[in-house]
Design a protein around this motif. Structure first.
Motif, PDB file in Angstrom:
ATOM      1  N   LEU A  21       0.658  -1.112   0.169  1.00 47.21           N
ATOM      2  CA  LEU A  21       0.206  -0.125   0.023  1.00 47.21           C
ATOM      3  C   LEU A  21       0.893   1.282  -0.002  1.00 47.21           C
ATOM      4  O   LEU A  21       1.817   1.506   0.869  1.00 47.21           O
ATOM      5  CB  LEU A  21      -0.864   0.089   1.000  1.00 47.21           C
ATOM      6  N   ILE A  22       0.835   2.200  -0.979  1.00 42.45           N
ATOM      7  CA  ILE A  22       1.487   3.306  -1.171  1.00 42.45           C
ATOM      8  C   ILE A  22       0.692   4.356  -1.233  1.00 42.45           C
ATOM      9  O   ILE A  22      -0.086   4.819  -2.350  1.00 42.45           O
ATOM     10  CB  ILE A  22       2.390   3.381  -2.423  1.00 42.45           C
ATOM     11  N   GLU A  57       0.776   4.588 -14.506  1.00 43.10           N
ATOM     12  CA  GLU A  57       0.679   6.038 -15.354  1.00 43.10           C
ATOM     13  C   GLU A  57       1.773   6.405 -15.606  1.00 43.10           C
ATOM     14  O   GLU A  57       1.885   7.376 -16.803  1.00 43.10           O
ATOM     15  CB  GLU A  57      -0.150   7.102 -14.589  1.00 43.10           C
ATOM     16  N   SER A  58       2.987   6.288 -15.180  1.00 43.57           N
ATOM     17  CA  SER A  58       4.062   7.059 -15.508  1.00 43.57           C
ATOM     18  C   SER A  58       5.392   6.229 -14.980  1.00 43.57           C
ATOM     19  O   SER A  58       5.478   5.370 -14.094  1.00 43.57           O
ATOM     20  CB  SER A  58       4.105   8.480 -14.680  1.00 43.57           C
ATOM     21  N   THR A  64       8.708   4.848  -7.983  1.00 46.27           N
ATOM     22  CA  THR A  64       7.946   4.887  -6.364  1.00 46.27           C
ATOM     23  C   THR A  64       7.468   3.306  -5.980  1.00 46.27           C
ATOM     24  O   THR A  64       7.914   2.976  -5.101  1.00 46.27           O
ATOM     25  CB  THR A  64       6.874   5.665  -6.321  1.00 46.27           C
ATOM     26  N   ALA A  65       7.037   2.683  -7.005  1.00 42.89           N
ATOM     27  CA  ALA A  65       6.599   1.234  -6.660  1.00 42.89           C
ATOM     28  C   ALA A  65       7.655   0.423  -6.309  1.00 42.89           C
ATOM     29  O   ALA A  65       7.728  -0.472  -5.427  1.00 42.89           O
ATOM     30  CB  ALA A  65       5.508   0.808  -7.936  1.00 42.89           C
ATOM     31  N   PHE A  69       9.008  -1.652  -3.019  1.00 41.31           N
ATOM     32  CA  PHE A  69       9.273  -2.973  -2.848  1.00 41.31           C
ATOM     33  C   PHE A  69      10.726  -3.288  -2.283  1.00 41.31           C
ATOM     34  O   PHE A  69      10.872  -3.984  -1.571  1.00 41.31           O
ATOM     35  CB  PHE A  69       9.177  -3.489  -4.415  1.00 41.31           C
ATOM     36  N   LEU A  70      11.617  -2.420  -2.726  1.00 40.68           N
ATOM     37  CA  LEU A  70      13.309  -2.589  -2.343  1.00 40.68           C
ATOM     38  C   LEU A  70      13.359  -2.413  -0.796  1.00 40.68           C
ATOM     39  O   LEU A  70      13.928  -3.130  -0.087  1.00 40.68           O
ATOM     40  CB  LEU A  70      14.157  -1.653  -3.160  1.00 40.68           C
TER      41      LEU A  70
END
Lengths: 81, 234
Positions: A21-22, A57-58, A64-65, A69-70
């Protein structure tokens, strides 16, 4: 063997590797069931109380995603059994 | 020196592969065109269960982490990845016999999460620990068995296996080397760890290094570590 959750996308069957969740948006990390190096990211969009997967979308959203995760899994590479 | 120059030829091949995977992941994750966005077919987020080989999700996580980080941290991360691959290939050799003895039932577990399983023949696992891969030292073979077991009830099964190992070497001590008899002559896994003078967490960390040295075929390092291991308290 282990039981995993899978979903069929347009280009094959993918395993749900993680959900993060971000900023109030659920991102889903998917890995091709036939190739652990083939992955993609989708986000969940809710319409009429149903969850749908849509593309990002970009490049910035992808970055960011990936960073989230990292941050969550960085240690797993070092501790991989 | 340019970052790329630091990679040797093999590293550059890995880098190229990683780069390709990363570009593909980025391409497949993003809607590039407004038009495409408008005609996008929505996929209902409705998953179904499926059985995959053990540790699939763990490997998938590693795949994403490795792919996404390798460009940022360079050859050090590539080395870690390569080391882990070498170590895992070795671990498969010493842990594989355990997988041959696991039996999955058709009964759902009480929490509804997956199917129940059990080890069919603990004595057979013990026999194979002692009698297979004789070119590898006995403590590493025992660790391989430990790694091969499912996480759930791992210690309980190790207790049973150690007990069987003890029975086997005491029944026919002349069939086994002094090291094998000494390593296996413990009633349970806790006693075995005590003989090494280690807590379990230290044992896991130490044996990870041993299996890494085996995976890298660094025999000198293996010998150095095993000397420390056997000097621990046994």
């Amino acid at each position: 063997m282990e039981e995993v959750k899978v979903i069929d996308l347009e280009n094959g069957t993918f395993v749900i590797t993680d959900e993060i969740l971000i900023n109030g948006i659920k991102y889903v990390y998917l890995t091709n069931e036939n190739d652990v190096m083939d992955f993609c990211i989708r986000k969940v969009k809710i319409e009429n109380n149903e969850e749908y997967l849509v593309k990002l979308e970009s490049d910035q959203e992808f970055d960011t995603a990936i960073q989230a995760f990292l941050n969550k899994h960085q240690d797993e590479l070092k501790n991989f059994n | 020196m340019d970052t790329l120059d630091k990679f040797n030829q093999e590293d550059q091949e890995v880098l190229a592969l990683v780069n390709k995977n990363y570009a593909r992941a980025r391409r497949e994750s993003i809607e590039r065109e407004q038009e495409e966005r408008l005609r996008q077919t929505k996929i209902k987020y409705q998953t179904r269960p499926k059985n995959k080989q053990r540790d699939f999700v763990k490997k998938a996580i590693i795949g994403i982490v490795a792919t996404a980080t390798v460009l940022g941290v360079g050859s050090k991360m590539i080395d870690i990845t390569k080391d882990n691959v070498a170590r895992n290939e070795f671990v498969n050799i010493v842990a594989d016999h355990v997988n041959d003895n696991v039996v999955y039932t058709n009964t759902l577990s009480s929490d509804g999460n997956g199917y129940t399983w059990y080890y069919d023949d603990v004595r057979k696992i013990a026999q194979e620990t002692l009698n297979e891969n004789k070119d590898i030292d006995i403590d590493t073979r025992i660790y391989g068995t430990y790694l091969g077991l499912n996480d759930y009830q791992r210690d309980e099964y190790m207790d049973k296996i150690m007990h069987e190992l003890q029975d086997i070497v005491t029944e026919n001590p002349l069939d086994y080397t002094e090291e094998e008899v000494r390593a296996c002559n413990h009633t349970n896994f806790t006693d075995y760890l005590a003989s090494l003078g280690m807590e379990k967490d230290d044992y896991i960390r130490f044996m990870r290094d041993v299996t890494l040295a085996y995976g890298q075929n660094d025999i000198e390092k293996v010998q150095e570590l095993l000397t420390k291991l056997n000097g621990g308290g046994r």
